[in-house]
Design an enzyme around this catalytic site. Structure first.
Site, PDB file in Angstrom:
ATOM      1  N   ASP A   1      -4.543   1.042  -9.183  1.00 22.31           N
ATOM      2  CA  ASP A   1      -5.991   0.824  -9.281  1.00 22.31           C
ATOM      3  C   ASP A   1      -6.417   0.623 -10.736  1.00 22.31           C
ATOM      4  O   ASP A   1      -7.191  -0.280 -11.058  1.00 22.31           O
ATOM      5  CB  ASP A   1      -6.753   2.025  -8.703  1.00 22.31           C
ATOM      6  CG  ASP A   1      -6.398   2.266  -7.253  1.00 22.31           C
ATOM      7  OD1 ASP A   1      -5.712   1.411  -6.655  1.00 22.31           O
ATOM      8  OD2 ASP A   1      -6.788   3.320  -6.720  1.00 22.31           O
TER       9      ASP A   1
ATOM     10  N   GLU B   1       0.846  -1.207   0.000  1.00 19.88           N
ATOM     11  CA  GLU B   1       0.000   0.000   0.000  1.00 19.88           C
ATOM     12  C   GLU B   1       0.870   1.242   0.000  1.00 19.88           C
ATOM     13  O   GLU B   1       1.892   1.291   0.702  1.00 19.88           O
ATOM     14  CB  GLU B   1      -0.878  -0.050   1.261  1.00 19.88           C
ATOM     15  CG  GLU B   1      -2.252   0.485   1.082  1.00 19.88           C
ATOM     16  CD  GLU B   1      -3.109  -0.334   0.101  1.00 19.88           C
ATOM     17  OE1 GLU B   1      -3.120   0.013  -1.107  1.00 19.88           O
ATOM     18  OE2 GLU B   1      -3.744  -1.294   0.536  1.00 19.88           O
TER      19      GLU B   1
ATOM     20  N   GLU C   1      -7.029  11.196 -13.693  1.00 17.63           N
ATOM     21  CA  GLU C   1      -7.184  11.432 -12.247  1.00 17.63           C
ATOM     22  C   GLU C   1      -6.201  12.511 -11.772  1.00 17.63           C
ATOM     23  O   GLU C   1      -6.538  13.349 -10.940  1.00 17.63           O
ATOM     24  CB  GLU C   1      -6.994  10.116 -11.489  1.00 17.63           C
ATOM     25  CG  GLU C   1      -7.296  10.265 -10.026  1.00 17.63           C
ATOM     26  CD  GLU C   1      -8.047   9.091  -9.419  1.00 17.63           C
ATOM     27  OE1 GLU C   1      -8.594   8.245 -10.160  1.00 17.63           O
ATOM     28  OE2 GLU C   1      -8.087   9.036  -8.184  1.00 17.63           O
TER      29      GLU C   1
ATOM     30  N   THR D   1       2.792   2.164  -2.195  1.00 18.57           N
ATOM     31  CA  THR D   1       4.110   1.881  -2.777  1.00 18.57           C
ATOM     32  C   THR D   1       4.120   2.127  -4.288  1.00 18.57           C
ATOM     33  O   THR D   1       5.184   2.287  -4.868  1.00 18.57           O
ATOM     34  CB  THR D   1       4.523   0.418  -2.530  1.00 18.57           C
ATOM     35  OG1 THR D   1       3.451  -0.417  -2.936  1.00 18.57           O
ATOM     36  CG2 THR D   1       4.828   0.160  -1.072  1.00 18.57           C
ATOM     37  N   ASP D   2       2.931   2.176  -4.906  1.00 13.92           N
ATOM     38  CA  ASP D   2       2.934   2.259  -6.386  1.00 13.92           C
ATOM     39  C   ASP D   2       3.604   3.536  -6.883  1.00 13.92           C
ATOM     40  O   ASP D   2       4.420   3.508  -7.798  1.00 13.92           O
ATOM     41  CB  ASP D   2       1.529   2.049  -6.985  1.00 13.92           C
ATOM     42  CG  ASP D   2       0.448   2.973  -6.464  1.00 13.92           C
ATOM     43  OD1 ASP D   2       0.714   3.784  -5.552  1.00 13.92           O
ATOM     44  OD2 ASP D   2      -0.689   2.891  -6.986  1.00 13.92           O
TER      45      ASP D   2
HETATM   46  C1  GLA Z   1      -5.171   4.895  -3.928  1.00 12.51           C
HETATM   47  C2  GLA Z   1      -4.395   5.221  -5.204  1.00 12.51           C
HETATM   48  C3  GLA Z   1      -3.427   4.102  -5.570  1.00 12.51           C
HETATM   49  C4  GLA Z   1      -2.550   3.697  -4.391  1.00 12.51           C
HETATM   50  C5  GLA Z   1      -3.412   3.488  -3.139  1.00 12.51           C
HETATM   51  C6  GLA Z   1      -2.576   3.253  -1.916  1.00 12.51           C
HETATM   52  O1  GLA Z   1      -6.027   3.812  -4.134  1.00 12.51           O
HETATM   53  O2  GLA Z   1      -5.268   5.446  -6.278  1.00 12.51           O
HETATM   54  O3  GLA Z   1      -2.631   4.492  -6.664  1.00 12.51           O
HETATM   55  O4  GLA Z   1      -1.540   4.622  -4.167  1.00 12.51           O
HETATM   56  O5  GLA Z   1      -4.272   4.580  -2.880  1.00 12.51           O
HETATM   57  O6  GLA Z   1      -1.833   2.086  -2.051  1.00 12.51           O
END
Ligand code: GLA
Length: 373
Positions: free
Chosen positions: A160, A22, A148, A24-25
């Site tokens: 996501d 989480e 977004e 980390t992306d």
């Molecule tokens: C949201 C963002 C994702 C990611 C999560 C946390 O969902 O859209 O890109 O950073 O939070 O892991």
């Protein structure tokens, strides 16, 4: 506008869960998401007009009309998800013409299951089909993420959108967010289940605080780069390296970076645990992630902490944590199937007693990505 019949195309666009990895992306780390069986269903048709488009949300009974030649941000936030996607598609193709679209959803909004990515990606996927735009799935993912950033204002990572479009039934995706290499890992967790508990709170900090977290990570990288020129993101930073900068970084920046560096390792260890069906180890890692998100990354809230603490008293829940961006939404729980009913009942009562808020819960079924019906 008459939108009740004669649609050419139906698209299903799912929400997602994330087992671990989480925040980390956007730090070029690893994530372990998959699409689930909750989705937005879109209907599309060309309307024979050159530039006029009509979009309707059936659930909210709200619609709006826009002109393809005059795409600009709206004061109404949900419209920006749509307009952002249109803008990005036109930048790439300039091939859209008038269309009608209506959609309805069973993804709870603000619950960390990413109804926003499902909305963006389903729209992009549908228009790609309707107008034969020849966009690849990866282009759909990336343009939705840009929508977004640019129209909604959340500087989200790619998890996501990637999960919503690219998932395969029965698998989670180990996504390397630096190279975008996706490894599909079978998810065989029987007799355990993935139970989502929705706090039904969505603290409005989410977008602003999210962007702040991202900035803090970038601040950390900027300092580390002064000594290690090759470091371009926290992906390149080990715990030993980070410790060298303890005195050079603000405490809060140090804590944010420490969480991310640790989460990178946890995610890879979670994949090993999943592959060897060591669910106890997987669950422990999920608890550790919650601890980091609560105390170092500070994106939890009292309702989420309550649910995770409660689950720790229950032997048959082997792991639980806040899922998604945080500040509300769901916890994801790894729970023995025999305990689901009792646990759900008890935790719902306790939650109501503590906050006077009704908890909702559902079992998440890993499923495939965006598809044509
Ligand atoms: C949201 C963002 C994702 C990611 C999560 C946390 O969902 O859209 O890109 O950073 O939070 O892991």
């Amino acid at each position: 506008m008459n939108m009740d019949n004669n649609y050419d195309l139906i698209i299903n666009s799912p929400g997602r869960i994330n087992i671990i990895g989480e925040h980390t992306d956007y730090n070029n780390g690893f994530v372990l998401p998959t699409a689930i069986d909750k989705k937005i269903t879109f209907k599309f048709r060309k309307n024979q007009e050159d530039n006029s488009c009509h979009v309707k949300s059936l659930d909210f009974d709200k619609s709006f009309t826009f002109d393809l030649q005059k795409i600009a941000e709206s004061d109404t936030q949900w419209e920006n998800y749509i307009l952002g996607v249109i803008f990005e598609i036109q930048q790439l193709t300039n091939k859209l013409a008038g269309f009608d679209c209506e959609f309805s959803s069973d993804i709870p909004i603000g619950s960390g299951i990413s109804s926003s990515a499902a909305l963006e990606c389903g729209l992009a996927y549908g228009l790609n089909e309707l107008f034969d735009l020849q966009l690849t799935k990866l282009q759909i993912v990336e343009l939705s993420q840009r929508a977004e950033h640019n129209y909604v204002g959340t500087k989200c990572g790619i998890m996501d959108q990637f999960a919503s479009v690219m998932s395969k039934e029965g698998h989670v995706i180990l996504l390397d967010c630096q190279s975008l290499v996706a490894t599909y890992v079978p998810i065989n967790i029987a007799p355990y289940k993935l139970l989502l508990l929705n706090t039904n709170v969505s603290h409005n900090l989410a977008s602003g605080e999210y962007n702040t977290r991202r900035q803090q990570c970038e601040e950390g990288v900027a300092v580390i780069q002064k000594k290690y020129a090759d470091v371009t993101s926290l992906r390149d930073v080990s715990m030993d390296m980070l410790r060298e900068f303890k005195l050079d970084l603000l405490d809060v920046v140090y804590d944010r970076c420490m969480y991310v560096v640790q989460e990178k390792e946890r995610t890879l260890n979670a994949v090993k645990a999943l592959k060897t069906s060591d669910l106890k180890a997987l669950g422990d890692l999920m608890y550790q992630t919650h601890d980091g998100l609560q105390n170092l990354y500070e994106v939890s809230c009292k309702e989420l902490d309550f649910l995770v603490d409660f689950s720790k008293e229950y032997d048959q829940v082997v792991g639980a944590r806040v899922m998604g961006g945080g500040f509300g939404g769901c916890t994801i729980n790894l729970i023995h199937q025999d305990a689901v009913a009792d646990f759900t009942k008890e935790v719902s009562e306790a939650y109501f007693n503590a906050f006077e808020i009704k908890l909702s819960s559902f079992e998440a079924m890993p499923s495939g990505g965006t598809n044509i019906e």
